[in-house]
Design a protein around this motif. Structure first.
Motif, PDB file in Angstrom:
ATOM      1  N   SER A  92       0.781  -1.304  -0.027  1.00  0.00           N
ATOM      2  CA  SER A  92       0.027  -0.129  -0.005  1.00  0.00           C
ATOM      3  C   SER A  92       0.915   1.272   0.092  1.00  0.00           C
ATOM      4  O   SER A  92       0.682   2.267  -0.783  1.00  0.00           O
ATOM      5  N   GLN A  93       2.008   1.326   0.738  1.00  0.00           N
ATOM      6  CA  GLN A  93       3.002   2.330   0.802  1.00  0.00           C
ATOM      7  C   GLN A  93       3.736   2.449  -0.554  1.00  0.00           C
ATOM      8  O   GLN A  93       3.909   3.586  -1.077  1.00  0.00           O
ATOM      9  N   THR A 123       7.543   3.798  10.985  1.00  0.00           N
ATOM     10  CA  THR A 123       7.360   2.308  11.203  1.00  0.00           C
ATOM     11  C   THR A 123       8.085   1.431  10.259  1.00  0.00           C
ATOM     12  O   THR A 123       8.149   1.701   9.111  1.00  0.00           O
ATOM     13  N   GLU A 124       8.925   0.798  11.047  1.00  0.00           N
ATOM     14  CA  GLU A 124       9.510  -0.398  10.164  1.00  0.00           C
ATOM     15  C   GLU A 124       8.598  -1.751  10.060  1.00  0.00           C
ATOM     16  O   GLU A 124       8.191  -2.220  11.111  1.00  0.00           O
ATOM     17  N   THR A 125       8.670  -2.276   8.979  1.00  0.00           N
ATOM     18  CA  THR A 125       7.959  -3.627   8.766  1.00  0.00           C
ATOM     19  C   THR A 125       8.777  -4.925   8.572  1.00  0.00           C
ATOM     20  O   THR A 125       9.961  -4.609   7.645  1.00  0.00           O
ATOM     21  N   PHE A 126       8.425  -5.984   8.891  1.00  0.00           N
ATOM     22  CA  PHE A 126       9.206  -7.230   8.739  1.00  0.00           C
ATOM     23  C   PHE A 126       8.295  -8.470   8.318  1.00  0.00           C
ATOM     24  O   PHE A 126       7.120  -8.060   8.982  1.00  0.00           O
ATOM     25  N   VAL A 127       8.772  -9.248   7.782  1.00  0.00           N
ATOM     26  CA  VAL A 127       8.159 -10.572   7.732  1.00  0.00           C
ATOM     27  C   VAL A 127       9.059 -11.526   8.682  1.00  0.00           C
ATOM     28  O   VAL A 127      10.161 -11.934   8.450  1.00  0.00           O
ATOM     29  N   ALA A 176       5.221  -3.097  -8.471  1.00  0.00           N
ATOM     30  CA  ALA A 176       4.107  -3.607  -7.511  1.00  0.00           C
ATOM     31  C   ALA A 176       4.346  -5.137  -6.988  1.00  0.00           C
ATOM     32  O   ALA A 176       3.953  -5.342  -6.078  1.00  0.00           O
ATOM     33  N   GLU A 177       5.482  -5.677  -7.366  1.00  0.00           N
ATOM     34  CA  GLU A 177       5.855  -6.990  -6.737  1.00  0.00           C
ATOM     35  C   GLU A 177       6.913  -6.790  -5.743  1.00  0.00           C
ATOM     36  O   GLU A 177       7.110  -7.674  -4.683  1.00  0.00           O
ATOM     37  N   ILE A 178       7.375  -5.650  -5.538  1.00  0.00           N
ATOM     38  CA  ILE A 178       8.300  -5.042  -4.396  1.00  0.00           C
ATOM     39  C   ILE A 178       7.491  -5.127  -3.028  1.00  0.00           C
ATOM     40  O   ILE A 178       6.369  -4.476  -3.037  1.00  0.00           O
ATOM     41  N   PRO A 223       1.793  -7.750   0.425  1.00  0.00           N
ATOM     42  CA  PRO A 223       0.602  -7.237   0.732  1.00  0.00           C
ATOM     43  C   PRO A 223       0.485  -6.939   2.416  1.00  0.00           C
ATOM     44  O   PRO A 223       1.220  -7.479   3.201  1.00  0.00           O
ATOM     45  N   ASP A 224      -0.170  -5.882   2.650  1.00  0.00           N
ATOM     46  CA  ASP A 224      -0.254  -5.358   4.084  1.00  0.00           C
ATOM     47  C   ASP A 224      -0.495  -6.756   4.998  1.00  0.00           C
ATOM     48  O   ASP A 224       0.139  -6.778   6.207  1.00  0.00           O
TER      49      ASP A 224
END
Length: 277
Positions: A173-174, A253-257, A201-203, A206-207
């Motif tokens: 989304s970002q 905000t930092e995001t991870f999997v 779009a593949e980078i 999905p949220d």
């Protein structure tokens, strides 16, 4: 329980990578008394030289660039209060398709097992509770990021350690708004062709596939200043053009999997150390 401090190890490819995707968590956890270990795999010699001289220009001196970037990296670590800096010092491989990809001494050409063994020794020494690196595509396909992912996962297999393991990511989304934001800040970005748009779009993810959202907004000024410490690469660091307020909105905000976990902590989580304290 032991007296050993909780430890975060971040494995990055180049000087300045530590600030972009993990500057917030490094600063936040350092402030919380957690030991923060940064492993930087390459010397950054394919970065810009003084005056913005690019690789391939006869005036570009990779050794001088590497020396300059080492000093900038230390300044960034000082800003983020990183406990320990370890440099593997492989030669920067450059962007995908550059001749430097083929240099025998480059990180990209280094056997995974060789570099992984060195990293495994550092893991045994620091015994990290959390390890952070990139995904299989190095987030956006940079050879050295891909190699950092490969050696990190291989090094973990060489040890008996069971840390929580995370890959950096961004919510799609970002990412979808990224081009608009770059144009807002004066970047000369044409509309991408359909193939480029599809690749962009593949980078990220999905949220709803992101497992971990860490609020580091209270440390976004430190993150900004850490990026600014890499002043020789300022032309390439788009986020510095935002100013600190907009930077906080975008990068707070930092995001991870989460890809490995022995704690059973529920996801989504808001703390890399969930289940460990």
């Amino acid at each position: 329980m032991t007296d050993r401090p909780l430890t975060l190890m971040a494995v990055h490819a180049h000087p300045d990578d530590e600030a972009t995707s993990t500057g917030g968590v490094l600063a936040r956890y350092a402030a919380e008394g957690i030991r923060t270990v940064l492993v930087t795999c390459t010397d950054g010699g394919c970065g810009d030289g003084p005056g913005g001289v690019k690789p391939g220009d006869p005036r570009h001196d990779p050794a001088a660039v590497a020396s300059m970037r080492r000093q900038e990296l230390q300044a960034s670590c000082d800003v983020l209060k990183i406990s320990d800096l370890e440099m593997l010092d492989y030669a920067d491989s450059g962007m995908i398709g550059w001749p430097s990809n083929e240099a025998p001494e480059s990180f990209w050409q280094t056997p995974v097992e060789e570099a992984a063994a060195r990293l495994a020794e550092l893991m045994r020494h620091y015994r990290p509770d959390v390890v952070v690196t990139y995904d299989e595509n190095g987030f956006y396909g940079h050879p050295d990021h891909i190699q950092a992912h490969r050696i990190t996962m291989a090094a973990l297999e060489m040890t008996a350690l069971t840390p929580k393991v995370y890959w950096t990511t961004m919510p799609r989304s970002q990412m979808q708004r990224f081009g608009e934001t770059m144009r807002e800040f004066g970047e000369d970005m044409p509309e991408p062709d359909p193939a480029e748009a599809a690749a962009l779009a593949e980078i990220g993810l999905p949220d709803d596939e992101i497992t971990t959202w860490v609020d580091a907004s209270a440390f976004s000024d430190q993150k900004f200043d850490a990026l600014a410490a890499h002043s020789s690469q300022g032309e390439n660091i788009f986020f510095l053009k935002m100013g600190k307020e907009r930077f906080r909105e975008w990068m707070g905000t930092e995001t991870f999997v989460r890809v490995k976990d022995a704690t059973g902590a529920a996801v989504p989580e808001n703390d890399l150390f969930a289940g460990l304290r």
